[in-house]
Motif scaffolding. Structure first.
Motif, PDB file in Angstrom:
ATOM      1  N   VAL A 323      56.638  60.388  17.301  1.00 38.98           N
ATOM      2  CA  VAL A 323      57.232  60.744  18.592  1.00 38.98           C
ATOM      3  C   VAL A 323      57.980  62.066  18.473  1.00 38.98           C
ATOM      4  CG1 VAL A 323      58.697  59.962  20.487  1.00 38.98           C
ATOM      5  CG2 VAL A 323      57.554  58.277  19.029  1.00 38.98           C
ATOM      6  N   LEU A 324      57.654  63.003  19.355  1.00 41.53           N
ATOM      7  CA  LEU A 324      58.341  64.293  19.415  1.00 41.53           C
ATOM      8  C   LEU A 324      58.704  64.592  20.866  1.00 41.53           C
ATOM      9  CD1 LEU A 324      56.101  66.431  17.010  1.00 41.53           C
ATOM     10  CD2 LEU A 324      58.291  65.362  16.483  1.00 41.53           C
ATOM     11  N   ALA A 325      59.920  65.067  21.089  1.00 42.12           N
ATOM     12  CA  ALA A 325      60.384  65.321  22.450  1.00 42.12           C
ATOM     13  C   ALA A 325      59.674  66.499  23.101  1.00 42.12           C
ATOM     14  CB  ALA A 325      61.892  65.559  22.451  1.00 42.12           C
ATOM     15  N   CYS A 326      59.260  67.480  22.309  1.00 44.86           N
ATOM     16  CA  CYS A 326      58.636  68.683  22.865  1.00 44.86           C
ATOM     17  C   CYS A 326      57.128  68.492  23.040  1.00 44.86           C
ATOM     18  CB  CYS A 326      58.880  69.889  21.963  1.00 44.86           C
ATOM     19  SG  CYS A 326      60.596  70.443  21.945  1.00 44.86           S
ATOM     20  N   ALA A 327      56.642  68.704  24.238  1.00 47.30           N
ATOM     21  CA  ALA A 327      55.195  68.726  24.453  1.00 47.30           C
ATOM     22  C   ALA A 327      54.616  69.847  23.599  1.00 47.30           C
ATOM     23  CB  ALA A 327      54.895  68.968  25.926  1.00 47.30           C
ATOM     24  N   GLY A 328      53.544  69.537  22.886  1.00 53.62           N
ATOM     25  CA  GLY A 328      52.968  70.542  22.001  1.00 53.62           C
ATOM     26  C   GLY A 328      53.535  70.517  20.597  1.00 53.62           C
ATOM     27  N   GLY A 329      54.572  69.702  20.372  1.00 54.47           N
ATOM     28  CA  GLY A 329      55.120  69.570  19.028  1.00 54.47           C
ATOM     29  C   GLY A 329      56.221  70.569  18.710  1.00 54.47           C
ATOM     30  N   CYS A 330      56.605  70.600  17.446  1.00 53.53           N
ATOM     31  CA  CYS A 330      57.764  71.389  17.007  1.00 53.53           C
ATOM     32  C   CYS A 330      57.576  72.899  17.177  1.00 53.53           C
ATOM     33  CB  CYS A 330      58.079  71.088  15.550  1.00 53.53           C
ATOM     34  SG  CYS A 330      58.571  69.375  15.254  1.00 53.53           S
ATOM     35  N   LEU A 331      56.341  73.384  17.051  1.00 46.90           N
ATOM     36  CA  LEU A 331      56.120  74.824  17.240  1.00 46.90           C
ATOM     37  C   LEU A 331      56.527  75.259  18.639  1.00 46.90           C
ATOM     38  CD1 LEU A 331      52.670  75.611  15.551  1.00 46.90           C
ATOM     39  CD2 LEU A 331      54.949  76.144  14.695  1.00 46.90           C
ATOM     40  N   ASN A 332      56.444  74.327  19.591  1.00 42.20           N
ATOM     41  CA  ASN A 332      56.769  74.641  20.980  1.00 42.20           C
ATOM     42  C   ASN A 332      58.222  74.326  21.307  1.00 42.20           C
ATOM     43  OD1 ASN A 332      56.124  75.561  23.597  1.00 42.20           O
ATOM     44  ND2 ASN A 332      55.677  73.487  24.303  1.00 42.20           N
TER      45      ASN A 332
END
Length: 408
Positions: A323-332
């Motif tokens: 689970v990641l809060a940013c759509a597109g993952g950490c790079l985004n």
């Protein structure tokens, strides 16, 4: 301006830290104008740790290879007076390895009366903060107890590295360079405090974008420099990453480990299948028509809300979710890859993804330094020190919020 520790002028300069911390630190200059060196023993040692998802941003912004971008960033930070610049990949190694062990244990202990699955990742502070402050039970028991890379890096710097340098933890000021603003909130958490004399593991967080602004506005003469390590005079060699398209790759690493440990299946390339949208993907391990493992990656709050809804209804088919809060993952992360008006810089993000994909992958299990640290720092892989340094517990919505905490 006179230094508080000596009579020479301009001995040090004040650097403003994260506005949430509203603190400052004396950053000693390498030497005075007359060539005499300042007594740096009177000052704090300034250490900066850089997240691997930040490096593609610097590489894309300055049209450099990721290795050259790393050296340029390190050189710039040291021109400001930073003493050590580290890579947080080794902290992510620990977080992934502990998450792998925890998933296997949960899978074996799972039953309908006391469900331990699905296991939800705990590396993203935006997601964890939301789970703690808003969702509470029944979601928080499913959070992996392994600390995030930032929390573990704080322990490594303020405990292990401090001891190697014969320093008390409060003599080190530790800054994290990260792709998102939620890392600033994570630094405020009480459980970020290390076991070493109550010193906060991370004193300040600066986003990649904030560092870039400093670099663009600086007129300092910068000489490229190699990253430091926690182990003395050695320097980092080639930049490495974990097996994730835009993150630390918890899903891929835990999936392979679980397949081998639980079913003696060797998995090579992990095949993702997009379902509702590109930010919700599924990975399965099947044998003789039976699904043995069903994993998912859920990025962005739209997908997180769907996960939580089905979990609460008891209609969630997955064993594990990254689970990641940013759509597109950490790079985004919003601390980078954003235009001046706050929108996603799609061209820059695409370039960053290409750069990140080209970074060689290093499996956490293959790191000799990690294995050495388990023995030297933590007294073995299953010692009480491992639980203390690498794991945490979660609070529910009733836990009093920090006065500087975000209002969800």
């Amino acid at each position: 301006m006179k230094c508080e520790h000596c009579t020479r002028k301009e001995c040090s300069k004040k650097t403003k830290t994260d506005d949430q911390e509203n603190a400052s630190v004396d950053v000693p200059s390498p030497a005075h104008e007359n060539g005499e060196k300042c007594d740096t023993s009177k000052h704090k040692v300034l250490a900066v740790s850089v997240c691997p998802q930040s490096l593609p941003y610097f590489a894309a912004k300055f049209s450099l290879s990721v290795t050259d971008a790393s050296r340029r960033l390190c050189g710039f930070l040291k021109s400001l007076g930073v003493h050590y610049v580290f890579d947080t990949t080794i902290a992510a190694d620990f977080s992934i390895l502990e998450s792998q062990k925890e998933f296997v244990r949960r899978f074996r202990q799972h039953n309908e009366e006391e469900p331990t699955l699905p296991m939800l990742t705990s590396a993203c502070p935006g997601w964890v903060r939301y789970a703690e402050r808003v969702l509470g039970h029944p979601v928080t028991p499913h959070l992996c107890t392994a600390k995030s890379p930032q929390q573990i890096m704080g322990s490594l710097v303020k405990d292990y590295f401090a001891r190697r340098q014969n320093l008390s933890p409060d003599k080190i000021f530790h800054v994290i360079v990260a792709p998102c603003y939620d890392k600033k909130l994570e630094a405020l958490q009480e459980d970020v405090l290390t076991a070493s004399r109550g010193s906060r593991g991370t004193d300040c967080v600066l986003t990649s974008g904030e560092i870039t602004q400093m670099m663009e506005q600086s007129d300092l003469s910068v000489r490229d420099a190699a990253l430091d390590t926690l182990f003395g005079d050695m320097k980092e060699e080639e930049v490495r990453r974990h097996d994730g398209a835009s993150s630390d790759g918890y899903l891929a690493h835990i999936f392979r480990h679980a397949a081998k440990e639980l079913f003696n299946e060797d998995v090579g390339e992990v095949t993702y299948r997009a379902l509702r949208n590109k930010d919700f993907q599924e990975v399965t391990l099947e044998k003789s028509g039976e699904v043995l493992l069903r994993f998912a990656a859920a990025y962005g709050f739209r997908n997180i809300q769907n996960v939580v809804l089905k979990l609460k209804k008891g209609k969630f088919p997955y064993h594990f979710v990254e689970v990641l809060a940013c759509a597109g993952g950490c790079l985004n992360g919003r601390g980078q890859a954003q235009t001046e008006d706050g929108c996603v810089d799609k061209a820059l993000l695409q370039k960053m993804k290409g750069i990140y994909t080209d970074i060689p992958v290093r499996l956490p299990e293959t790191s000799s330094h990690v294995q050495e640290l388990y023995q030297e720092w933590l007294d073995g892989t299953d010692s009480p020190r491992v639980q203390e340094a690498l794991h945490t517990a979660y609070q529910g919505p009733g836990h009093p919020a920090n006065s500087r905490d975000i209002k969800w």
